[in-house]
Scaffold this motif. Structure first.
Motif, PDB file in Angstrom:
ATOM      1  N   UNK A  65       0.850  -1.179   0.000  1.00  0.00           N
ATOM      2  CA  UNK A  65       0.000   0.000   0.000  1.00  0.00           C
ATOM      3  C   UNK A  65       0.893   1.239   0.000  1.00  0.00           C
ATOM      4  N   UNK A  66       0.573   2.160  -0.886  1.00  0.00           N
ATOM      5  CA  UNK A  66       1.327   3.405  -1.010  1.00  0.00           C
ATOM      6  C   UNK A  66       0.363   4.579  -0.852  1.00  0.00           C
ATOM      7  N   UNK A  67       0.746   5.534  -0.025  1.00  0.00           N
ATOM      8  CA  UNK A  67      -0.098   6.706   0.187  1.00  0.00           C
ATOM      9  C   UNK A  67       0.742   7.958  -0.025  1.00  0.00           C
ATOM     10  N   UNK A  68       0.375   8.745  -1.035  1.00  0.00           N
ATOM     11  CA  UNK A  68       1.059   9.997  -1.331  1.00  0.00           C
ATOM     12  C   UNK A  68       0.372  11.167  -0.615  1.00  0.00           C
ATOM     13  N   UNK A  69       1.168  12.187  -0.356  1.00  0.00           N
ATOM     14  CA  UNK A  69       0.634  13.419   0.227  1.00  0.00           C
ATOM     15  C   UNK A  69       1.562  14.570  -0.129  1.00  0.00           C
ATOM     16  N   UNK A  70       1.080  15.792   0.126  1.00  0.00           N
ATOM     17  CA  UNK A  70       1.933  16.957  -0.064  1.00  0.00           C
ATOM     18  C   UNK A  70       1.629  17.785  -1.291  1.00  0.00           C
ATOM     19  N   UNK A  71       0.708  17.332  -2.121  1.00  0.00           N
ATOM     20  CA  UNK A  71       0.363  18.112  -3.295  1.00  0.00           C
ATOM     21  C   UNK A  71      -0.409  19.367  -2.934  1.00  0.00           C
ATOM     22  N   UNK A  72      -0.627  20.211  -3.941  1.00  0.00           N
ATOM     23  CA  UNK A  72      -1.380  21.431  -3.716  1.00  0.00           C
ATOM     24  C   UNK A  72      -1.205  22.415  -4.844  1.00  0.00           C
ATOM     25  N   UNK A  73      -1.665  23.631  -4.587  1.00  0.00           N
ATOM     26  CA  UNK A  73      -1.566  24.726  -5.559  1.00  0.00           C
ATOM     27  C   UNK A  73      -0.370  25.601  -5.182  1.00  0.00           C
ATOM     28  N   UNK A  74       0.480  25.873  -6.140  1.00  0.00           N
ATOM     29  CA  UNK A  74       1.666  26.686  -5.891  1.00  0.00           C
ATOM     30  C   UNK A  74       1.897  27.602  -7.083  1.00  0.00           C
ATOM     31  N   UNK A  75       2.456  28.751  -6.828  1.00  0.00           N
ATOM     32  CA  UNK A  75       2.761  29.686  -7.913  1.00  0.00           C
ATOM     33  C   UNK A  75       4.023  29.250  -8.664  1.00  0.00           C
ATOM     34  N   UNK A  76       4.145  29.663  -9.919  1.00  0.00           N
ATOM     35  CA  UNK A  76       5.385  29.370 -10.659  1.00  0.00           C
ATOM     36  C   UNK A  76       6.603  29.875  -9.893  1.00  0.00           C
ATOM     37  N   UNK A  77       7.645  29.034  -9.875  1.00  0.00           N
ATOM     38  CA  UNK A  77       8.838  29.355  -9.125  1.00  0.00           C
ATOM     39  C   UNK A  77       8.826  28.852  -7.696  1.00  0.00           C
ATOM     40  N   UNK A  78       7.677  28.377  -7.244  1.00  0.00           N
ATOM     41  CA  UNK A  78       7.543  27.893  -5.885  1.00  0.00           C
ATOM     42  C   UNK A  78       8.035  26.470  -5.707  1.00  0.00           C
ATOM     43  N   UNK A  79       7.846  25.959  -4.488  1.00  0.00           N
ATOM     44  CA  UNK A  79       8.324  24.628  -4.132  1.00  0.00           C
ATOM     45  C   UNK A  79       7.237  23.829  -3.425  1.00  0.00           C
ATOM     46  N   UNK A  80       7.340  22.521  -3.551  1.00  0.00           N
ATOM     47  CA  UNK A  80       6.495  21.587  -2.818  1.00  0.00           C
ATOM     48  C   UNK A  80       7.337  20.362  -2.514  1.00  0.00           C
ATOM     49  N   UNK A  81       6.987  19.666  -1.423  1.00  0.00           N
ATOM     50  CA  UNK A  81       7.610  18.385  -1.125  1.00  0.00           C
ATOM     51  C   UNK A  81       6.516  17.328  -1.023  1.00  0.00           C
ATOM     52  N   UNK A  82       6.607  16.335  -1.891  1.00  0.00           N
ATOM     53  CA  UNK A  82       5.685  15.215  -1.858  1.00  0.00           C
ATOM     54  C   UNK A  82       6.261  14.098  -1.002  1.00  0.00           C
TER      55      UNK A  82
END
Length: 126
Positions: free
Chosen positions: A3-20
């Motif tokens: 079982x794999x569960x992803x998280x951390x997505x969302x809306x971000x502006x160009x040039x921004x960062x996210x960690x999944x």
């Protein structure tokens, strides 16, 4: 079964960062090659990055190399995708997956992966 569960997505502006994040259960995580893929509407699932069991070897698609970093914490059974300098073309549903045992490291086709999470949406927009 894994079982794999992803998280951390969302809306971000160009040039921004996210960690999944992707947390696994059901298989010995520390011996499993892990990968990240993404799929935008109307397109095929696309390889993003992969990491070997120890985290010592990584591979990236040309479109994300230098901007994204894959890592893992075997003690937490979790693989990460740090995404920097995000662009609108990075908008997609992002999936983590386990590499099918016996598959070649060089094979990054989705068919060489055997377990998939449900995906987490990343939207890059101003």
């Amino acid at each position: 079964q894994v079982q794999l569960v992803e998280s951390g997505g969302g809306l971000v502006q160009p040039g921004g960062s996210l960690r999944l994040s992707c947390t696994a259960s059901g298989r010995t995580f520390s011996t499993t090659i892990m990968g990240w893929f993404r799929q935008a509407p109307g397109t095929e699932r696309e390889f993003v990055a992969t990491i070997n069991w120890s985290g010592s070897i990584t591979l990236y698609s040309g479109s994300v190399k230098g901007r994204f970093t894959i890592s893992r914490d075997n003690a937490k059974s979790t693989v990460y995708l740090q995404m920097n300098s995000l662009k609108p073309e990075d908008t997609a549903l992002y999936y983590c997956a386990t590499k099918r045992p016996g598959s070649l490291w060089s094979n990054q086709q989705p068919t060489s992966y055997d377990n998939w999470g449900q995906g987490t949406q990343v939207t890059v927009s101003s």
